[in-house]
Design an enzyme around this catalytic site. Structure first.
Site, PDB file in Angstrom:
ATOM      1  N   TRP A 338       0.937  -1.547  -0.703  1.00 30.15           N
ATOM      2  CA  TRP A 338      -0.661   0.407  -0.131  1.00 30.15           C
ATOM      3  C   TRP A 338       0.595   1.078   0.033  1.00 30.15           C
ATOM      4  O   TRP A 338       0.360   2.366  -0.569  1.00 30.15           O
ATOM      5  CB  TRP A 338      -0.947   0.333   1.123  1.00 30.15           C
ATOM      6  CG  TRP A 338       0.033   0.162   2.444  1.00 30.15           C
ATOM      7  CD1 TRP A 338       0.803  -0.323   3.346  1.00 30.15           C
ATOM      8  CD2 TRP A 338      -0.695   1.081   3.705  1.00 30.15           C
ATOM      9  NE1 TRP A 338       1.055   0.233   4.155  1.00 30.15           N
ATOM     10  CE2 TRP A 338       0.254   1.088   4.492  1.00 30.15           C
ATOM     11  CE3 TRP A 338      -1.810   1.454   3.300  1.00 30.15           C
ATOM     12  CZ2 TRP A 338      -0.279   1.753   5.822  1.00 30.15           C
ATOM     13  CZ3 TRP A 338      -1.776   2.708   4.813  1.00 30.15           C
ATOM     14  CH2 TRP A 338      -1.383   2.464   6.133  1.00 30.15           C
ATOM     15  N   ASP A 339       2.391   0.974   0.121  1.00 29.90           N
ATOM     16  CA  ASP A 339       3.108   1.819   0.241  1.00 29.90           C
ATOM     17  C   ASP A 339       2.961   3.267  -1.310  1.00 29.90           C
ATOM     18  O   ASP A 339       2.947   3.915  -1.337  1.00 29.90           O
ATOM     19  CB  ASP A 339       4.460   1.884  -0.049  1.00 29.90           C
ATOM     20  CG  ASP A 339       4.563   0.582   1.769  1.00 29.90           C
ATOM     21  OD1 ASP A 339       3.931  -0.008   1.910  1.00 29.90           O
ATOM     22  OD2 ASP A 339       5.346   1.023   2.199  1.00 29.90           O
ATOM     23  N   GLU A 479       0.971  -2.732  12.396  1.00 31.17           N
ATOM     24  CA  GLU A 479       0.983  -3.647  12.478  1.00 31.17           C
ATOM     25  C   GLU A 479       1.429  -4.479  13.680  1.00 31.17           C
ATOM     26  O   GLU A 479       1.687  -6.007  13.497  1.00 31.17           O
ATOM     27  CB  GLU A 479       2.032  -3.976  11.429  1.00 31.17           C
ATOM     28  CG  GLU A 479       1.352  -4.157  10.133  1.00 31.17           C
ATOM     29  CD  GLU A 479       2.836  -4.182   9.252  1.00 31.17           C
ATOM     30  OE1 GLU A 479       3.631  -4.157   9.522  1.00 31.17           O
ATOM     31  OE2 GLU A 479       1.968  -3.839   7.280  1.00 31.17           O
ATOM     32  N   LYS A 591       2.849   0.776  16.342  1.00 30.48           N
ATOM     33  CA  LYS A 591       3.848   0.190  15.127  1.00 30.48           C
ATOM     34  C   LYS A 591       4.117   1.828  14.631  1.00 30.48           C
ATOM     35  O   LYS A 591       5.057   2.269  14.859  1.00 30.48           O
ATOM     36  CB  LYS A 591       3.997  -0.748  14.849  1.00 30.48           C
ATOM     37  CG  LYS A 591       5.148  -0.452  13.112  1.00 30.48           C
ATOM     38  CD  LYS A 591       4.943  -2.154  12.659  1.00 30.48           C
ATOM     39  CE  LYS A 591       6.002  -1.836  11.816  1.00 30.48           C
ATOM     40  NZ  LYS A 591       5.731  -3.180  10.734  1.00 30.48           N
ATOM     41  N   GLN A 592       2.129   2.345  14.457  1.00 29.73           N
ATOM     42  CA  GLN A 592       2.373   2.886  13.147  1.00 29.73           C
ATOM     43  C   GLN A 592       1.042   4.110  13.142  1.00 29.73           C
ATOM     44  O   GLN A 592       0.387   3.647  13.469  1.00 29.73           O
ATOM     45  CB  GLN A 592       3.267   3.180  11.708  1.00 29.73           C
ATOM     46  CG  GLN A 592       2.327   1.808  11.023  1.00 29.73           C
ATOM     47  CD  GLN A 592       2.594   1.361  10.184  1.00 29.73           C
ATOM     48  OE1 GLN A 592       3.234   0.355   9.683  1.00 29.73           O
ATOM     49  NE2 GLN A 592       2.020   1.254   9.333  1.00 29.73           N
TER      50      GLN A 592
HETATM   51  O1  IFM Z   1       3.519  -1.377   4.066  1.00 30.04           O
HETATM   52  C1  IFM Z   1       4.651  -0.890   5.245  1.00 30.04           C
HETATM   53  C2  IFM Z   1       3.815  -2.320   6.605  1.00 30.04           C
HETATM   54  O2  IFM Z   1       2.430   0.392   6.297  1.00 30.04           O
HETATM   55  C3  IFM Z   1       4.707  -1.827   7.514  1.00 30.04           C
HETATM   56  N1  IFM Z   1       5.766  -2.792   7.421  1.00 30.04           N
HETATM   57  C4  IFM Z   1       6.570  -1.861   6.191  1.00 30.04           C
HETATM   58  C5  IFM Z   1       5.232  -2.309   4.948  1.00 30.04           C
HETATM   59  C6  IFM Z   1       6.255  -2.269   3.435  1.00 30.04           C
HETATM   60  O3  IFM Z   1       7.071  -0.601   3.771  1.00 30.04           O
END
Ligand code: IFM
Length: 731
Positions: A338-339, A479, A591-592
């Site tokens: 999805w990046d 994640e 995580k984010q």
């Molecule tokens: O898509 C990302 C995910 O959101 C976090 N782990 C790494 C992936 C690839 O950059």
């Protein structure tokens, strides 16, 4: 360096072996077709050499998933000075400076080198991957003896022994040379990938300003072109190496195509090739540059980030997309996440819409894989893979590689990180609304939006006991928590997506009735299905603490164990590494950006500024930024919430992830999402660019010391210039 040079250049001097892998990554060159890591021409022990071409995947026997094929290395140049081999780990390095000029995408290096006998030479290297001829790599080396006459031997080779960390991708690979009348000799590596059966040719030629070049095939799989010359003191010798990488993805005979490219390049010569390359780059920057007055560091970081998205964006191919690590290293084996759609695509949608369209077409062409994935899981419609390659099938590995004790961890993202289907729909709609490209939307985009909606319509589960729809077994953007129920991010995005899908149907029926009828019939979207979507929208469960006015990231999140991030400070390692993968799942560390990601994408739809601020106050202190996607999204949202200091700090943090190797893992490749995210933080965050009914508006929150910020965007087919000046309100 002048201020202008500082704002356009990334440089290192003296040579620091400890930064070898970092600099290899950040000095990657590319042109939307290939990516050439910034390794040294003469090699260096432990270097991670990588030459990648978009779409050229292979699934080697015994490996979990496909990988982008590491091509035969076209870079090597071996230089001998009076019979002694030049290298930064040999002789004495008296001077060294390397520069990536972002403005022209040319990597150059100057070295002053003394061999063990005391002969000193000045060596200048220059290289670029041509933006005018995508398959072409251009290298120049000039050598000048400084201490007296000397003999120079130059050997330009192709290294056909290159592998992906010991894993070979070739069913067959042969090397050869050709010395004919009327052209300088050439060398070739011709390969056929073992599983995917792509044919590849890497070919090189060498032009020398002095001496006669001859070809040799003495070293197996490493043919070379050599010349030995005697130089007087101060006499300069110039060697130009042109290489072409051609594949059967583009031509029936890669060998013939590569030969023709070398012939044309030799006829034009280095200077003309350079002029053509720079002209293309000037146009790129005219359209995509953001100019900041008052902050050199931010300016450079933004240009560096923009550069890395631009060199990775396919220009003439709508069947490939950009992997999470672009084409700059081995990380994630070149897989697409999805990046691309939510982080890297916007800069292209707004400044290079043709390239954005290419990337969206990649998803369109891969709908079959998404439909297959949905069907296999018992659903209808299209469920895009979490990790995608050239087939469009799910390519996320199910397990990590075994650790020292042989333990493997199950990777669930390919099964349950399903929000990517909505993320792609979001990107399609964003592209359509800003570009006004109805032709794309009617023919292709609408099908992506609607068939992913069909998937969600069958995926949402009705719970009779509570009379609501839920999405169980999900992974949201955070994640650290896997297979949770009712991710606020996913549930909210799906609700939004289904609403958009209904609007799209209404628009299509009004404006393009024939196309609408055809599409709805093909996708099986009748009125019953649409009514079902309306029910889901009305009854989708969004976990929240109504009293505190805070969204609960997923069911049960508020009951997890608190963790103080301040306690684990200073910290570079991610919290799941420190606490362990499983224990982290029971903690309230994320995580984010997750709820914050939702606030970035849907803004006002998530709540008033006060409501969003309450959520920010809750989630910001517990975010680990364990993913490079996180800081830029936080910067964007912080700017929108008027948290100016936080916004700037997070922006600079995002900008340092690759440039300064802030997370210590740039050796694997550029964090493409962090690069694209930096542009988003500047444009959506600081400038506040947004759409109203028929126009766009800005709502600037520039960092206090920025005097101005200017950039161009395309809006509905027309290029518009936006200049924001500090202290001047604009609407
Ligand atoms: O898509 C990302 C995910 O959101 C976090 N782990 C790494 C992936 C690839 O950059």
């Amino acid at each position: 360096m002048t201020p202008k040079e500082r704002a356009w250049r990334v440089a290192d001097a003296p040579f620091q072996p400890g930064k070898l892998h970092h600099t290899e990554t950040i000095y990657t060159l590319g042109n939307g077709y290939m990516g050439l890591r910034g390794t040294f021409e003469e090699g260096y022990p432990g270097a991670i050499v990588s030459t990648l071409v978009h779409g050229l995947y292979n699934h080697p026997a015994g490996e979990l998933v496909p990988d982008l094929v590491n091509m035969p290395n076209p870079l090597p140049l071996t230089i001998e000075v009076d019979g002694e081999r030049f290298g930064l780990d040999k002789g004495q390095v008296l001077g060294y400076a390397r520069t990536l000029d972002l403005e022209t995408a040319i990597l150059s290096r100057g070295v002053l080198w003394r061999n063990s006998r005391g002969t000193i030479v000045a060596i200048e290297f220059e290289r670029f991957t041509s933006l005018a001829v995508e398959e072409l790599i251009v290298q120049r080396v000039s050598i000048r003896p400084l201490s007296g006459p000397c003999s120079i031997t130059m050997a330009a080779s192709i290294d056909g022994t290159q592998t992906n960390f010991g894993v070979t991708q070739w069913g067959s690979l042969t090397t050869s040379s050709e010395s004919g009348a009327g052209h300088s000799p050439r060398i070739f590596a011709d390969g056929l990938t073992a599983q995917s059966q792509y044919a590849v040719t890497v070919a090189s030629t060498l032009l020398s300003s002095v001496g006669l070049v001859t070809a040799s095939e003495e070293n197996p799989l490493q043919p070379d072109l050599g010349v030995t010359v005697a130089l007087e003191r101060d006499q300069q010798a110039i060697f130009d190496k042109f290489s072409a990488i051609c594949t059967s993805r583009r031509s029936d005979s890669p060998r013939i195509a590569a030969t023709q490219i070398l012939e044309a390049a030799s006829a034009r010569g280095f200077d003309m090739l350079r002029v053509a390359h720079c002209a293309e780059w000037a146009q790129y920057w005219h359209d995509s540059d953001i100019q900041i007055e008052g902050d050199e560091a931010a300016q450079r970081a933004l240009r560096f980030a923009t550069y890395h998205v631009l060199i990775a964006a396919p220009r003439h191919d709508e069947h490939v997309s950009i992997g999470a690590k672009t084409l700059s290293g081995p990380g994630y084996k070149g897989h697409v996440f999805w990046d691309t759609e939510l982080f890297m695509l916007p800069i292209l949608t707004f400044t290079q819409p043709k390239l954005a369209r290419n990337l969206l077409m990649y998803r369109y062409h891969n709908l079959a894989g998404a439909r297959h994935k949905a069907r296999e899981a018992g659903f209808e419609g299209a469920m895009f893979p979490w990790e995608s390659t050239d087939t469009g099938e799910e390519t996320t590995p199910r397990w990590t590689n075994p650790d020292a004790e042989g333990k493997r961890i199950r990777i669930w993202t390919g099964d349950t990180e399903q929000h990517i289907s909505t993320d792609i729909a979001y990107a399609v709609l964003q592209f359509w609304r800003w570009t006004g490209d109805d032709e794309f939307f009617v023919k292709y985009g609408a099908e992506i939006v609607l068939d992913t909606a069909v998937f969600w319509g069958t995926r949402a589960e009705y719970q009779a006991a509570t009379d609501r729809f839920e999405l169980r077994m999900q992974i949201g953007p955070d994640e650290y928590h896997e297979n949770i129920d009712n991710s606020v991010f996913t549930n909210s995005m799906v609700r939004w997506h289904l609403g958009q899908a209904l609007d799209v149907i209404a628009w299509l029926e009004a404006k393009h009735p024939a196309a609408a009828a055809d599409l709805l019939t093909r996708l099986g979207i009748d009125s019953t299905r649409q009514d079902h979507w309306r029910r889901i929208i009305a009854k989708m469960y969004i976990p929240r603490d109504a009293e505190k006015g805070i969204l609960e990231q997923f069911d049960g999140f508020f009951n997890l164990d608190p963790v103080s991030l301040a306690y684990w400070t200073p910290r570079v390692a991610n919290m799941d590494y420190i606490l362990g993968h499983e224990p982290t799942q029971h903690t309230k560390v994320i995580k984010q950006a997750d709820v914050v990601m939702l606030m970035a994408l849907l803004g006002d739809d998530v709540g008033t500024v006060e409501e969003r601020r309450r959520n920010w106050d809750y989630y910001y202190p517990i975010v680990d930024h364990g993913s490079s996607l996180s800081p830029s999204t936080h910067a964007w949202v912080a700017a929108r919430l008027g948290l100016d200091a936080e916004a700037y700090d997070l922006f600079m943090y995002a900008g340092s992830i690759d440039l300064e190797d802030a997370k210590g893992n740039v050796r694997d490749g550029i964090h493409g999402a962090a690069s694209g995210g930096l542009w988003e933080a500047a444009v959506f965050g600081f400038s506040g660019l947004h759409l109203t009914n028929s126009e766009f508006k800005v709502d600037p929150r520039l960092p206090a010391h920025w005097r101005s910020m200017s950039f161009r965007i395309y809006f509905q087919g027309e290029q518009r210039m936006i200049k924001l000046i500090a202290g001047q309100p604009s609407g």
